[in-house]
Design an enzyme around this catalytic site. Structure first.
Site, PDB file in Angstrom:
ATOM      1  N   HIS A  27      12.563  -3.205   2.648  1.00  0.00           N
ATOM      2  CA  HIS A  27      12.434  -2.069   3.566  1.00  0.00           C
ATOM      3  C   HIS A  27      13.663  -1.187   3.386  1.00  0.00           C
ATOM      4  CE1 HIS A  27      11.182  -0.672   7.897  1.00  0.00           C
ATOM      5  NE2 HIS A  27      11.769   0.315   7.209  1.00  0.00           N
ATOM      6  N   HIS A  29      14.351   2.930   2.522  1.00  0.00           N
ATOM      7  CA  HIS A  29      13.918   4.305   2.225  1.00  0.00           C
ATOM      8  C   HIS A  29      14.972   4.886   1.292  1.00  0.00           C
ATOM      9  CE1 HIS A  29      10.838   4.319   5.418  1.00  0.00           C
ATOM     10  NE2 HIS A  29      11.697   3.531   6.047  1.00  0.00           N
ATOM     11  N   HIS A 207       4.805   0.952   8.792  1.00  0.00           N
ATOM     12  CA  HIS A 207       5.731   0.838   9.916  1.00  0.00           C
ATOM     13  C   HIS A 207       4.907   0.701  11.191  1.00  0.00           C
ATOM     14  CE1 HIS A 207       8.603   2.208   7.022  1.00  0.00           C
ATOM     15  NE2 HIS A 207       9.563   2.448   7.902  1.00  0.00           N
ATOM     16  N   GLU A 210       8.074  -0.561  16.065  1.00  0.00           N
ATOM     17  CA  GLU A 210       9.501  -0.239  16.177  1.00  0.00           C
ATOM     18  C   GLU A 210       9.653   0.540  17.479  1.00  0.00           C
ATOM     19  OE1 GLU A 210      13.003   2.303  13.848  1.00  0.00           O
ATOM     20  OE2 GLU A 210      10.904   2.732  13.460  1.00  0.00           O
ATOM     21  N   ASP A 288      16.863  -0.466   5.755  1.00  0.00           N
ATOM     22  CA  ASP A 288      16.138   0.708   6.236  1.00  0.00           C
ATOM     23  C   ASP A 288      16.684   2.007   5.642  1.00  0.00           C
ATOM     24  OD1 ASP A 288      14.224   2.136   7.618  1.00  0.00           O
ATOM     25  OD2 ASP A 288      14.982   1.673   9.609  1.00  0.00           O
ATOM     26  N   ASP A 289      17.618   2.656   6.330  1.00  0.00           N
ATOM     27  CA  ASP A 289      18.255   3.903   5.877  1.00  0.00           C
ATOM     28  C   ASP A 289      19.761   3.688   5.944  1.00  0.00           C
ATOM     29  OD1 ASP A 289      15.863   6.012   5.831  1.00  0.00           O
ATOM     30  OD2 ASP A 289      15.638   4.782   7.634  1.00  0.00           O
TER      31      ASP A 289
END
Length: 348
Positions: A27, A29, A207, A210, A288-289
């Site tokens: 996961h 991005h 997704h 969340e 994630d980011d």
């Protein structure tokens, strides 16, 4: 390995073990790995004007109150990505950090609509990323796959248009995902395009759970027929769903630092990762980011384990093993990674 030996590992060895153990990231991005320094370097290279005077000012803006406040800055940062070389440089910067964190395999999300809507050709995006994946394999020994994500705040028609643009490049990505703002954009909004992707033999992820409710997880499974849930932490609101996820071994790609940064949890000590593991779910840890949320893979592991004392060597081994189990690669490679994982733990 003999897992009974895991409990004998001293807790003070845990940080080193978390960093040394091989792991897969499922996961990430890739646009979210764009560090402020690289944003400014690409802006200068491409003559793009940024709404921030300096790297420090941009980094200072990373005080998010929710997912949308992050996305606003995320899309602004992506504006510097214009040429194939930009996408290559961005991905290689990520792979260098992944190598340092002993990531042996990464499955990268990319958001073509973020770029094609700015006039950047689809081929420019994916060719830069593919070249980086090939370079990472050759020079760093990291295997990588690409997963194309649809932006859920846009229409399903726009997703179909993106899929059409992607089809000439079908051999360059292995799956599709669904990201961007969850609120008001339930999974079923994309039922038809996911059905088409399933017909094309693509892996499916989404997704869910969340900011969106547990019901979004169920819908992603039942309507979109996804194989993995990205995030999924709100599954605990539905005990029957938790039992189903455990029984079906549906992977959850959890992102602890992201969850805290976006106020899903007030502090890391509030995170439910340990509960999810104890309930028998196939949980994985991911970044994630990472450029925006304060850390790449090892930072996520270190901060999570520091804040949750019920997590120890056994859980560390389980999380890494889960990441291999949940990856979209053949069983032989999974076995090789598991063997290396056991070797690292046995050497402690």
């Amino acid at each position: 390995m003999n897992t009974t030996n895991l409990d004998a590992i001293p807790r003070d060895r845990l940080p080193a073990l978390l960093q040394a153990m091989p792991k897969a990231e499922l996961h990430i991005h890739i646009e979210g790995s764009l560090e402020p320094e690289l944003i400014f370097a690409l802006a200068k290279r491409n003559g793009v004007s940024l709404p921030y005077p300096s790297v420090e000012a941009l980094r200072a803006a990373y005080a998010f109150t929710d997912l949308q406040s992050f996305l606003d800055i995320y899309y602004a940062g992506a504006s510097v990505l214009l040429k194939e070389e930009d996408f290559f440089d961005m991905a290689m910067a990520y792979f260098q950090r992944a190598k340092a964190d002993n990531v042996v395999h990464a499955e990268l999300f990319f958001d073509p609509q973020t770029h094609t809507d700015r006039g950047v050709p689809f081929a420019t995006v994916i060719d830069g990323l593919v070249r980086a994946c090939e370079t990472a394999q050759r020079e760093l020994g990291i295997s990588a796959l690409l997963i194309m994500c649809f932006l859920r705040h846009l229409s399903e028609e726009a997703a179909f248009e993106t899929l059409e643009q992607a089809l000439p490049h079908r051999d360059k990505f292995v799956g599709v995902g669904l990201d961007s703002g969850e609120r008001g954009n339930p999974p079923e909004k994309f039922a038809r395009v996911f059905a088409r992707c399933r017909e094309l033999g693509l892996h499916l992820v989404a997704h869910a759970g969340e900011e969106g409710p547990a019901a979004y997880i169920s819908t992603a499974l039942d309507v979109l027929k996804v194989e993995r849930i990205d995030h999924g932490v709100r599954c605990v609101e539905d005990p029957a769903l938790v039992k189903r996820l455990a029984a079906e071994r549906v992977p959850l790609t959890v992102c602890p630092l992201s969850n805290v940064k976006l106020c899903v949890y007030g502090t890391m000590a509030d995170h439910n990762l340990a509960t999810l593991l104890a309930d028998g779910l196939c949980v994985t840890v991911n970044s994630d980011d990472p450029a925006y949320f304060g850390g790449y893979m090892n930072q996520n592991f270190l901060e999570t384990f520091a804040a949750l004392p019920q997590l120890g060597p056994r859980e560390a081994h389980q999380l890494a093993a889960n990441s291999f189990e949940a990856s979209f690669v053949d069983e032989a490679r999974k076995q090789a990674w598991r063997a290396e994982l056991d070797r690292v733990f046995a050497a402690v």
